[in-house]
Design a protein around this motif. Structure first.
Motif, PDB file in Angstrom:
ATOM      1  N   UNK A 197       0.822  -1.218   0.000  1.00 43.48           N
ATOM      2  CA  UNK A 197       0.000   0.000   0.000  1.00 43.48           C
ATOM      3  C   UNK A 197       0.859   1.272   0.000  1.00 43.48           C
ATOM      4  N   UNK A 198       1.979   1.218  -0.713  1.00 46.82           N
ATOM      5  CA  UNK A 198       2.891   2.370  -0.724  1.00 46.82           C
ATOM      6  C   UNK A 198       2.552   3.327  -1.865  1.00 46.82           C
ATOM      7  N   UNK A 199       2.895   4.588  -1.669  1.00 49.10           N
ATOM      8  CA  UNK A 199       2.893   5.537  -2.780  1.00 49.10           C
ATOM      9  C   UNK A 199       4.290   5.592  -3.381  1.00 49.10           C
ATOM     10  N   UNK A 200       4.382   6.202  -4.546  1.00 50.51           N
ATOM     11  CA  UNK A 200       5.688   6.330  -5.196  1.00 50.51           C
ATOM     12  C   UNK A 200       6.641   7.133  -4.288  1.00 50.51           C
ATOM     13  N   UNK A 201       7.844   6.639  -4.135  1.00 51.17           N
ATOM     14  CA  UNK A 201       8.838   7.351  -3.313  1.00 51.17           C
ATOM     15  C   UNK A 201       8.636   7.150  -1.816  1.00 51.17           C
ATOM     16  N   UNK A 202       7.886   6.099  -1.448  1.00 49.57           N
ATOM     17  CA  UNK A 202       7.583   5.874  -0.015  1.00 49.57           C
ATOM     18  C   UNK A 202       8.848   5.496   0.762  1.00 49.57           C
TER      19      UNK A 202
END
Ligand SMILES: NC(=O)c1ccc[n+]([C@@H]2O[C@H](COP(=O)([O-])OP(=O)(O)OC[C@H]3O[C@@H](n4cnc5c(N)ncnc54)[C@H](OP(=O)(O)O)[C@@H]3O)[C@@H](O)[C@H]2O)c1
Length: 375
Positions: free
Chosen positions: A250-255
């Motif tokens: 469930x990460x966003x880009x650049x997490x």
């Protein structure tokens, strides 16, 4: 100062395979007159000690980031005490009545090396227990984990696991102070209510609820839009295992994952691996461990006695974190909660509260009846 003739110490008796149990520690009565102050050592009455998840690693055969506590040795613990005896005629240095912090151990009295103690002066408006909470390792860990490792920015979504504990509760509040949307994860309804109503997180979720993962997915699905949709920016992880594995989906880009602890694995001889790590590539994400430890503000002293094999992160910057967090407490922006257990005899049982979720906030043992706190 009137002193007793005997005192109690608790030593490591057996290394546990999983949870600490009634065979792990032994209690001994010792004669106080055998503790003889010298030019280098003073006798200290132990007032409060900190109970920490890391202690589980310290009693493993191999130790962890510090050397293992030996069988028969007094259990190691950071804390505070009061100097009760110095060598007759000694001038300079610590004096009877001084409050000191350092490695106290699980004992009512200790003979301690003066150079490994730091005199504690309690800032006006603060409490002695704050120096085991926000103004000590739990605070430093949250602070450097979020700023240096997580690199939190206003407007980002921060997830904190172990959120109602010593480190987690501070991490949640720093996240809010810095303008993040904070999602807290803890193990009971009461803890979630405290996190939302008292500490002001945006949403707290009980991971022991049957529909926890469903609720998590809904929350993340509803957040952000476009490339930012569907997840978190920073995950401050105290837990590891399945929770970390799920969060990696469930990460966003650049997490960024600030990997603080893996408490779900500490009582296991075979910690679980990760299945979802390939998402780190897709999301150009980063997972980074960090270690906040040191005996006093002086790293070199710690190296002498405790055989710390690694250079400790951030020890030279503790004072900076302490100043800022003291200010937040004084301004009413940082709340703290202490779970105080009375009496050294309770320590061997109380340490398991950390692994069963029985504590909210910082777990502390009050060792001396003579010690006092306003909180
Ligand atoms: N990297 C560093 O330098 C550093 C420094 C200090 C601490 N730490 C780590 O930070 C973490 C928190 O330490 P702390 O002192 O603040 O302890 P704490 O959070 O006050 O207490 C531990 C909490 O962990 C939760 N927990 C226990 N077993 C769990 C499991 N299987 N799954 C999920 N949650 C579980 C329990 O709360 P629930 O009711 O929510 O389950 C418990 O109250 C630990 O992992 C510790 O090792 C790291």
């Amino acid at each position: 100062m009137a002193l007793p003739t005997t005192y109690t110490r608790v030593a490591l008796a057996n290394r546990p395979r999983d949870f600490i149990n009634s065979d792990t520690f032994s209690t001994e009565i010792q004669r106080l007159e055998d503790l003889k102050p010298s030019d280098t050592h003073v006798v200290v009455r132990v007032d409060y000690i900190s109970l920490d998840p890391a202690m589980r690693g310290w009693i493993n055969e191999k130790g962890s980031y510090v050397s293992a506590v030996k069988i028969g040795e007094t259990m190691r613990a950071f804390g505070f005490g009061t100097v009760v005896k110095v060598k007759d005629g000694k001038t300079g240095g610590l004096r009877v009545g001084d409050t000191v912090k350092g490695q106290m151990g699980w004992a009512e009295y200790r003979l301690l090396r003066e150079s490994e103690l730091e005199k504690l002066s309690i800032q006006r408006g603060l409490d002695v227990l704050d120096y085991l909470g926000p103004l000590s390792y739990p605070g430093y860990t949250a602070y450097f984990g979020l700023f240096d490792v997580g690199k939190i920015k206003a407007g980002e979504t921060l997830v904190v696991s172990g959120a109602a504990g010593a480190v987690g509760s501070i991490a949640c509040q720093i996240g809010k102070l810095k303008g993040c949307r904070v999602i807290a994860i803890a193990g009971s309804q009461d803890k979630c209510e405290w996190l939302e109503n008292e500490l002001g997180v945006d949403k707290a979720l009980n991971y022991k609820d049957g529909d926890f993962y469903k609720k998590c997915k809904e929350i993340f699905a509803a957040s952000g839009s476009g490339a930012d949709a569907g997840g978190w920016d920073v995950y401050f992880d105290n837990v590891g295992g399945d929770m970390l594995d799920f969060m990696l989906t469930r990460m966003r880009k650049g997490a960024r994952v600030a990997l603080c602890g893996t408490i779900s694995q500490y009582n296991s001889s075979k910690p679980k691996g990760l299945a979802s790590y390939t998402n780190l590539i897709v999301m150009r994400a980063r997972i980074e461990g960090f270690l906040v430890y040191g005996i006093n503000h002086s790293l070199s002293r710690a190296l002498t006695t405790h055989q710390i094999p690694y250079r400790m992160d951030y020890a030279s910057k503790f004072a900076e974190a302490e100043r800022e967090m003291a200010q937040w407490i004084l301004e009413g922006k940082l709340k703290r909660k202490y779970h105080v257990v009375e009496g050294l005899a309770k320590a061997p049982e109380a340490i398991n509260l950390l692994f069963t979720g029985g504590n909210t906030g910082k777990l502390i043992v009050k060792v001396s009846k003579g010690a006092s706190s306003r909180l």
